[in-house]
Design an enzyme around this catalytic site. Structure first.
Site, PDB file in Angstrom:
ATOM      1  N   ASP A   1      86.938  83.037 103.311  1.00 43.79           N
ATOM      2  CA  ASP A   1      86.545  82.596 102.164  1.00 43.79           C
ATOM      3  C   ASP A   1      87.632  81.422 102.284  1.00 43.79           C
ATOM      4  O   ASP A   1      88.723  81.244 102.769  1.00 43.79           O
ATOM      5  CB  ASP A   1      87.138  83.506 100.998  1.00 43.79           C
ATOM      6  CG  ASP A   1      87.182  82.812  99.641  1.00 43.79           C
ATOM      7  OD1 ASP A   1      85.930  83.001  99.150  1.00 43.79           O
ATOM      8  OD2 ASP A   1      88.113  82.412  99.423  1.00 43.79           O
ATOM      9  N   LEU A   2      86.981  80.214 101.770  1.00 42.34           N
ATOM     10  CA  LEU A   2      88.031  78.927 101.655  1.00 42.34           C
ATOM     11  C   LEU A   2      89.240  79.120 100.952  1.00 42.34           C
ATOM     12  O   LEU A   2      88.927  79.697  99.746  1.00 42.34           O
ATOM     13  CB  LEU A   2      87.140  77.722 101.703  1.00 42.34           C
ATOM     14  CG  LEU A   2      86.106  77.212 102.361  1.00 42.34           C
ATOM     15  CD1 LEU A   2      85.430  76.121 102.188  1.00 42.34           C
ATOM     16  CD2 LEU A   2      86.468  77.302 103.927  1.00 42.34           C
TER      17      LEU A   2
ATOM     18  N   ASP B   1      82.063  79.418  98.324  1.00 42.57           N
ATOM     19  CA  ASP B   1      82.788  79.132  99.396  1.00 42.57           C
ATOM     20  C   ASP B   1      82.972  80.432 100.401  1.00 42.57           C
ATOM     21  O   ASP B   1      83.901  80.352 101.078  1.00 42.57           O
ATOM     22  CB  ASP B   1      84.155  78.690  98.831  1.00 42.57           C
ATOM     23  CG  ASP B   1      84.907  79.409  98.219  1.00 42.57           C
ATOM     24  OD1 ASP B   1      84.032  80.363  97.507  1.00 42.57           O
ATOM     25  OD2 ASP B   1      86.189  79.250  97.900  1.00 42.57           O
TER      26      ASP B   1
END
Length: 348
Positions: free
Chosen positions: A114-115, A157
């Site tokens: 996950d960004l 994301d």
């Protein structure tokens, strides 16, 4: 041939014998339509009419340009922005790979990424900048994953990578290479340098869960752990609430104190993590004592590790649990991250 042609024309699947019977009937039906209408009738038209009226198999047929149809299939299978698999396509392959792992008693590892602070990129630089970040992360996953690995944009994301026939140790190493590359990513957008980083979680079948939903949940929990420890990290799933996940390692280890001229002592290793190793020993050592460890490897060579004692605990068996943090490898000073990666790779 008839089976393939029919599937191409009307997306219906038949046995070979049935396909040939239907094909002969469609050809005759096309001739009757041509005689009735007084003009030529294509086989696609004849097939649609045949399966709608003579042998009803199509409930609600629609005309669609084949190129458009292929484009629709592709969009359902592939994420339009990153080029990675869509979530739906990934889920189908995930189920197949886990079934195969169960059937052949193999390991399978899942990495959930996950960004970090992705909303800030969108808010500060605009959604086009966010899209560019997602594209480049997708490119990294495509280029850095192994050929047999399956990468997907899971949503927003979030990204998922499935590593078939890979245990938790090796999954961590594969994940670290991808994770480290993403954390070095800089997006040049409209004159601004945008730094991208991510957090991740790693879970493995059958160690952590025996179904797809459970494996996703375990990797997601490990991801949450990485986020809660300051982000930019990749964590293994574990029920234990530790910064580093311990992995069992039962081997004879030769240890020697560097503080005094000590004879070598044969001890037992208990477990190892990214941060250090736990051994059982008949001797006690003061906190901070530097010990040299000789750990046997698969190729019958030895790996030399120097560690600092950070924990000593005595048990009724007159054995001491000695916890050491890694300091150096083969008498060469190195970063903890590089050392941990090397140790895990050698022992996996």
């Amino acid at each position: 041939v008839c089976k393939i042609i029919l599937h191409h024309l009307v997306q219906l699947t038949f046995t070979q014998d049935n396909a040939c019977e239907h094909w002969d009937a469609i050809v005759e039906h096309a001739k009757r339509l041509q005689n009735s209408l007084g003009r030529s009738v294509g086989l696609t038209t004849a097939a649609c009419d045949y399966f709608s009226t003579i042998q009803p198999c199509l409930d609600n047929p629609k005309l669609i340009e084949f190129a458009r149809f292929e484009e629709t299939l592709k969009s359902a299978h592939q994420d339009f922005l990153t080029g990675l698999l869509s979530r739906g396509a990934f889920q189908n392959l995930f189920e197949q790979e886990l079934s195969r792992a169960k059937r052949h008693e193999r390991n399978t590892t899942l990495i959930f990424l996950d960004l970090d602070n992705f909303k800030n990129i969108n808010d500060e630089h605009g959604h086009l900048a966010g899209d560019e970040a997602l594209k480049q992360v997708g490119h990294i996953l495509s280029q850095r994953k192994r050929k047999e690995d399956i990468a997907c944009r899971y949503g927003g994301d979030e990204f998922v990578i499935l590593l078939p026939e890979t245990n938790k140790f090796m999954g961590l190493l594969v994940g670290k290479k991808i994770h480290d590359r993403i954390n070095k990513l800089i997006i040049h957008f409209n004159g601004a340098d945008i730094h991208v980083s991510c957090s991740g979680g790693v879970a493995s079948y059958p160690l952590d869960s025996d179904d797809t939903k459970g494996l996703i949940e375990c990797a997601d929990r490990a991801l949450y752990k990485a986020k809660s420890h300051g982000k930019h990290k990749l964590c293994l799933f574990s029920e234990e609430k530790r910064t580093f996940t311990r992995i069992k390692l039962k081997r004879d280890v030769t240890i020697r104190s560097l503080a005094i001229h000590d004879t070598e002592n044969i001890s037992k290793s208990n477990n190892i993590s990214e941060g250090g190793i736990l051994i059982s020993c008949s001797s006690s050592f003061d906190i901070g004592t530097r010990l040299e460890l000789q750990i046997p490897l698969k190729d019958k060579s030895n790996m030399t590790i120097i560690g600092s004692v950070v924990r000593v605990e005595k048990f009724d068996t007159n054995l001491y649990d000695i916890g050491l943090s890694f300091l150096s490898l083969n008498s060469t000073a190195t970063s903890t991250e590089t050392l941990a990666e090397y140790v895990l790779q050698q022992l996996a």
